[in-house]
Design a protein around this motif. Structure first.
Motif, short mmCIF file in Angstrom:
data_model
loop_
_atom_site.label_atom_id
_atom_site.label_comp_id
_atom_site.label_asym_id
_atom_site.label_seq_id
_atom_site.Cartn_x
_atom_site.Cartn_y
_atom_site.Cartn_z
N THR A 289 0.82 -1.21 0.00
CA THR A 289 0.00 0.00 0.00
C THR A 289 0.85 1.25 0.00
O THR A 289 0.62 2.20 -0.76
N SER A 290 1.85 1.27 0.87
CA SER A 290 2.72 2.45 0.97
C SER A 290 3.48 2.68 -0.33
O SER A 290 3.66 3.83 -0.76
N PHE A 291 3.96 1.61 -0.96
CA PHE A 291 4.68 1.74 -2.22
C PHE A 291 3.78 2.36 -3.29
O PHE A 291 4.20 3.28 -4.01
N CYS A 292 2.58 1.87 -3.39
CA CYS A 292 1.70 2.34 -4.45
C CYS A 292 1.17 3.74 -4.20
O CYS A 292 0.70 4.41 -5.13
N GLU A 293 1.26 4.22 -2.97
CA GLU A 293 0.86 5.59 -2.65
C GLU A 293 2.05 6.54 -2.53
O GLU A 293 1.87 7.75 -2.36
N TRP A 294 3.24 6.00 -2.61
CA TRP A 294 4.47 6.78 -2.43
C TRP A 294 4.56 7.89 -3.47
O TRP A 294 4.35 7.68 -4.66
N ALA A 295 4.90 9.07 -3.01
CA ALA A 295 4.99 10.22 -3.92
C ALA A 295 6.08 10.06 -4.95
O ALA A 295 6.04 10.68 -6.02
N GLY A 296 7.07 9.22 -4.68
CA GLY A 296 8.14 9.00 -5.64
C GLY A 296 7.76 8.12 -6.81
O GLY A 296 8.54 7.99 -7.77
N LEU A 297 6.60 7.49 -6.76
CA LEU A 297 6.15 6.63 -7.85
C LEU A 297 5.40 7.45 -8.88
O LEU A 297 4.44 8.15 -8.53
N PRO A 298 5.80 7.42 -10.14
CA PRO A 298 5.10 8.20 -11.17
C PRO A 298 3.62 7.84 -11.25
O PRO A 298 3.25 6.68 -11.06
N ALA A 299 2.82 8.82 -11.52
CA ALA A 299 1.37 8.61 -11.59
C ALA A 299 1.01 7.57 -12.64
O ALA A 299 0.02 6.84 -12.49
N SER A 300 1.81 7.48 -13.71
CA SER A 300 1.49 6.55 -14.79
C SER A 300 1.57 5.09 -14.35
O SER A 300 0.98 4.21 -14.99
N LEU A 301 2.31 4.82 -13.25
CA LEU A 301 2.45 3.44 -12.79
C LEU A 301 1.44 3.08 -11.71
O LEU A 301 1.32 1.90 -11.34
N ARG A 302 0.71 4.03 -11.20
CA ARG A 302 -0.19 3.76 -10.07
C ARG A 302 -1.34 2.81 -10.44
O ARG A 302 -1.70 1.94 -9.64
N PRO A 303 -1.98 2.94 -11.61
CA PRO A 303 -3.12 2.05 -11.90
C PRO A 303 -2.76 0.57 -11.89
O PRO A 303 -3.61 -0.26 -11.56
N ARG A 304 -1.54 0.22 -12.21
CA ARG A 304 -1.16 -1.19 -12.25
C ARG A 304 -0.17 -1.53 -11.14
O ARG A 304 0.55 -2.52 -11.22
N CYS A 305 -0.12 -0.72 -10.11
CA CYS A 305 0.94 -0.85 -9.11
C CYS A 305 0.74 -2.07 -8.20
O CYS A 305 -0.35 -2.33 -7.71
N THR A 306 1.83 -2.78 -7.99
CA THR A 306 1.98 -3.80 -6.96
C THR A 306 3.46 -3.99 -6.74
O THR A 306 4.27 -3.71 -7.64
N VAL A 307 3.84 -4.45 -5.57
CA VAL A 307 5.25 -4.75 -5.34
C VAL A 307 5.66 -5.87 -6.29
O VAL A 307 5.04 -6.93 -6.30
N PRO A 308 6.68 -5.66 -7.12
CA PRO A 308 7.07 -6.69 -8.09
C PRO A 308 7.64 -7.92 -7.40
O PRO A 308 8.35 -7.81 -6.40
N ASP A 309 7.31 -9.10 -7.92
CA ASP A 309 7.83 -10.31 -7.30
C ASP A 309 9.30 -10.48 -7.65
O ASP A 309 9.87 -9.76 -8.47
N VAL A 310 9.92 -11.46 -7.01
CA VAL A 310 11.37 -11.63 -7.14
C VAL A 310 11.77 -12.00 -8.56
O VAL A 310 12.78 -11.52 -9.08
#
Length: 818
Positions: A289-310
């Motif tokens: 949740t924090s990653f996807c709301e983080w201000a450092g994440l570009p807005a273009s990546l928010r709709p598909r945001c999830t922590v990437p798996d290994v």
């Protein structure tokens, strides 16, 4: 930590947290050993407190949940979720009681660095850190007594949050018995569990997101959620006044520790490969949740945001090494690495702010951080936000052990974990931990295999080399008896202990006489710059070896660009200073004396840094050495383009096809080293680049020639500056070649294996393994030059700019001038 030399990063785990009912363990890879890991023997290693644990069951007490308090958001300027309900904030905590402890802080040392001052008393840059956890009080008191005799008035002791108050009373009594009246820094292990904090979710080797339970990994590693931070802030608010009472008039600073080894980093590791393969990060729902709301994440990546798996994180999108911006999984991997660093940094600053608030700003704050070299191939380690911590008004001191690579031998110079000299640019202090396994370290200790120095002479040389390098660079250093075994003083070995403290005393005497305001002061002429953004573009890799088709070349390449490069640079023949690339953006960074600037890993740079390189270095006449993909990635957009290399360096390059070994063979007599000399790494790497600039001077080609005789090393003279570009990571030969052809740069010794350090009016030469005659050059003609010895100063020459001498191998020599 990765290795290209065959050293094994065994995870000597079992760092402890003593509670009322037992011992809990946590992973620890911060300390390197060469002994192979045995599944039948779980070895524990943590800076403080430390315990050797032989397959003991882990029993964890359940502490009372601390009261919740508002803390700075871990997402900094995160935007709230649109679906989040509006909740009234809890009432503010009551103000802390008045603080009556000493006033500690930093002040300028008069030559660009900082020093610790307590109630107006300047503390020496060298001090002692002890681990009282084993109750070996005879050794504890003996080491303290030796420190007192040497004039040390600052001491660090290690405690654990849930036993600190009681343990501090015992430590205070032992210090009184030992006759210690100086100041105290307390290192506090923050390992007591916060029960309601969700357990860390780890990514497995298959890419799944699986809950990490006490049965499969450490019970004390938890997500750095706002709840965890609030609980630890509350612990500090309660504990610090108690410690101040236990050490009346003496408590000068606090160093909270957590995560791996207490050193605030995540690490990739395996404990039992038959059951799981954990890749540390934070896969908790809170982190997602924090990653996807983080201000450092570009807005273009928010709709598909999830922590990437290994599996995604270790899949390169630029050749077989880098991750670039693809607007999808690759971009998320880059930003997740940056987010983890942000999450660690904001946690640290929240704890630092509480320490300052409770003490009314009278305690110094100290944290382990900045391991950009030693963790060079452990990506997503959380240590890539050093500039954030240096910008915080609540942070005073950052620190780290010195390198666990070649620097633990007498083959090279002292090598830190990261760009230690960046701290002074922000008016902070960097303090090195010297946990050298001296001759007093028990020979039968299995955890110290390959690290222990086997004789007194070598121990004294390393102690003096490390201490003098630190003080001449304006850093601090403490000697740390990690296991409480008497590594720096043992009452049963008086002669050796006395000799060790005589060596430490000689370092302190030299430090007190360094003067930067004399008639011919020396200012360092070589600056080495490291990008803290580049690691976010490297794939997550298993630094224990290739597995499951993993693209692991970045392990070898990254090590060559970071720790190996820094080790080699200790033998440049001229003193170096280690900086963040972003230091160039600061008005406080003075580039006036810089003749040679080296960018070892500047693959990803922001536009502000690129502009500063041109204004602070190129426009002022420096020679600038760029290595490999310098400037290739735009850190702001994640775009990668070879023309960006040309825009930064002024030398046009083209990207090669496929993957090749990054090895250069010298082909020109103008290179500064013999034709035929080779350097680089034999691992096949992509992307790679070659020079296509007819206006540059070709100095070397990729080797073997089957690669097409393509230019891999070139120089170009501009009206204001000179640029050298190398497609292969440089070893000592490349660095000495560039240095020898740099105008205005003083190379102090003609022996290429010598280690040189200098500042103000003082020169140190460490001879490594070579005895014999030297021709020593000085930076200027000096009025009088003396050699500093245990028997007093010995005149060498007057009105001289150099001298000839004969030196023994494995020794440290010091000269001073006026």
């Amino acid at each position: 930590m990765g290795s290209v030399s065959g050293m094994i990063d065994t995870t000597l785990t079992g760092a402890v947290s003593l509670t009322s009912t037992g011992v809990s363990t946590k992973p620890r890879v911060g300390h390197r050993a060469q002994a192979p890991f045995s599944p039948q023997l779980l070895l524990g290693l943590l800076l403080c407190p430390v315990l050797l644990l032989l397959l003991a069951p882990r029993v964890m007490a359940t502490p009372e949940r601390p009261p919740q308090t508002p803390v700075p958001s871990l997402a900094s300027t995160n935007q709230p979720s649109s679906s989040s309900p509006t909740v009234a904030p809890p009432p503010p905590p009551p103000p802390p009681p008045p603080w009556d402890g000493p006033a500690a802080g930093l002040e300028s040392d008069g030559r660009g660095g900082q020093r610790i001052v307590v109630d107006g008393t300047v503390t020496p840059p060298i001090f002692l850190s002890l681990n009282p956890f084993f109750g070996n009080w005879s050794v504890f008191r003996y080491e303290v007594g030796l420190a007192v005799g040497a004039g040390v008035n600052l001491l660090e002791v290690c405690l654990n949050e849930d036993t600190a108050d009681t343990a501090a009373a015992t430590v205070a009594a032992e210090l009184q018995t030992a006759g210690y009246t100086g100041y105290i820094i307390v290192r506090i292990g923050m390992y007591a569990a916060v029960p309601t904090t969700p357990a860390v979710l780890q990514g497995t080797a298959t890419g799944a997101k699986v809950e990490c339970t006490a049965a499969t990994c450490s019970a004390t590693l938890h997500t750095l959620s706002a709840e965890w931070v609030a609980a630890k802030v509350a612990v500090l608010r309660t504990l610090l006044p108690k410690l101040n009472a236990r050490f009346p008039g003496k408590l000068a600073g606090v160093r909270p520790t957590y995560l791996n080894g207490g050193e605030w980093f995540y690490v990739m590791t395996r404990f039992n490969t038959s059951t799981h393969d954990w890749y540390y990060g934070d896969y908790s729902s809170d982190a997602n949740t924090s990653f996807c709301e983080w201000a450092g994440l570009p807005a273009s990546l928010r709709p598909r945001c999830t922590v990437p798996d290994v599996r995604t994180r270790w899949t390169p999108t630029l050749g077989n090494t880098f991750v670039g911006g693809d607007g999808a999984e690759g971009s998320l991997s880059v930003y997740y690495a940056r987010f983890l660093a942000h999450r660690v940094a904001t946690t640290i600053t929240a704890l630092a702010a509480e320490i300052k608030a409770v003490s009314g700003g009278r305690l110094i704050t100290m944290f382990f951080y900045g391991y950009l070299f030693e963790l060079g191939s452990d990506y997503c380690n959380g240590h890539d936000a050093m500039s954030t911590l240096l910008a915080s008004p609540d942070i005073d001191v950052l620190g780290a052990p010195y390198s666990y690579g070649r620097a633990r031998t007498l083959a090279v110079g002292f090598s830190p974990h990261g760009p230690a000299d960046a701290a002074a640019v922000s008016r902070k202090l960097f303090v090195h931990e010297d946990d050298t396994r001296t001759v007093l370290c028990p020979a039968n200790d299995p955890t110290e295999t390959g690290l222990r120095l086997t004789n007194l002479s070598d121990s004294l040389a390393v102690i003096r080399r490390n201490g003098l390098t630190a003080v001449l660079r304006g850093n601090g250093l403490y000697y740390f008896d990690l296991w409480g075994q008497g590594w720096f003083g043992n009452p049963t070995r008086v002669a050796e202990s006395t000799a060790i403290w005589a060596a430490i005393g000689s370092v302190l005497r030299v430090a007190s006489a360094v003067n930067a305001s004399g008639p011919t002061p020396f200012a360092p002429q070589v600056s080495v710059f490291t990008s803290e953004l580049t690691p976010s573009h490297m794939t997550v890799s298993d630094n224990y070896g290739p597995k499951d088709g993993e693209g692991f070349p970045n392990d070898l390449v990254a090590d060559a660009f970071t720790r190996t490069a820094v080790d080699d640079l200790t033998q440049l023949g001229a003193p170096i200073r280690l900086h963040l690339a972003t230091d160039l953006e600061s008005d406080a960074f003075d580039s006036t004396a810089v003749r040679l600037a080296i960018f070892t890993n500047a693959f990803s740079l922001g536009n502000a840094t690129r502009t500063a390189i041109k204004a602070k270095l190129m426009a002022r006449g420096a020679t600038v050495l760029f290595i490999h993909a310098s400037g290739y990635v735009d850190a702001d957009t994640l775009d990668a383009d070879p023309t960006s290399i040309a825009d930064l360096t002024g030398i046009s390059v083209a990207e090669g096809i496929g993957a090749i070994p990054l090895v250069t063979r010298i082909t020109s007599g103008d290179a500064g080293v013999p034709i035929g000399t080779t350097f680089g790494v034999a691992t096949a790497v992509s992307p790679w680049f070659h020079v296509v600039d007819a206006t540059s001077l070709a100095l070397g080609q990729y080797d073997p020639p089957e690669t097409g005789n393509l230019t891999s090393l070139a120089a170009k003279q501009f009206p204001t500056h000179r640029v050298v570009w190398s497609g292969a990571p440089g070893g000592r030969d490349l660095f000495r070649a560039v240095a020898s052809t740099t105008a205005g740069l003083t190379l102090w010794s003609n022996v290429t294996t010598d280690v040189v350090e200098a500042a103000g009016n003082t020169l140190m030469v460490f001879t490594t393994t070579v005895s014999g005659p030297r021709a020593v050059s000085l930076h200027s003609t000096v009025t009088n030059l003396v050699r500093v010895s245990a028997d007093g100063d010995v005149a060498v020459c007057a009105r001289c700019a150099g001298f000839d001498t004969t030196l023994d191998a494995r020794e440290v020599y010091v000269w001073r001038w006026d």
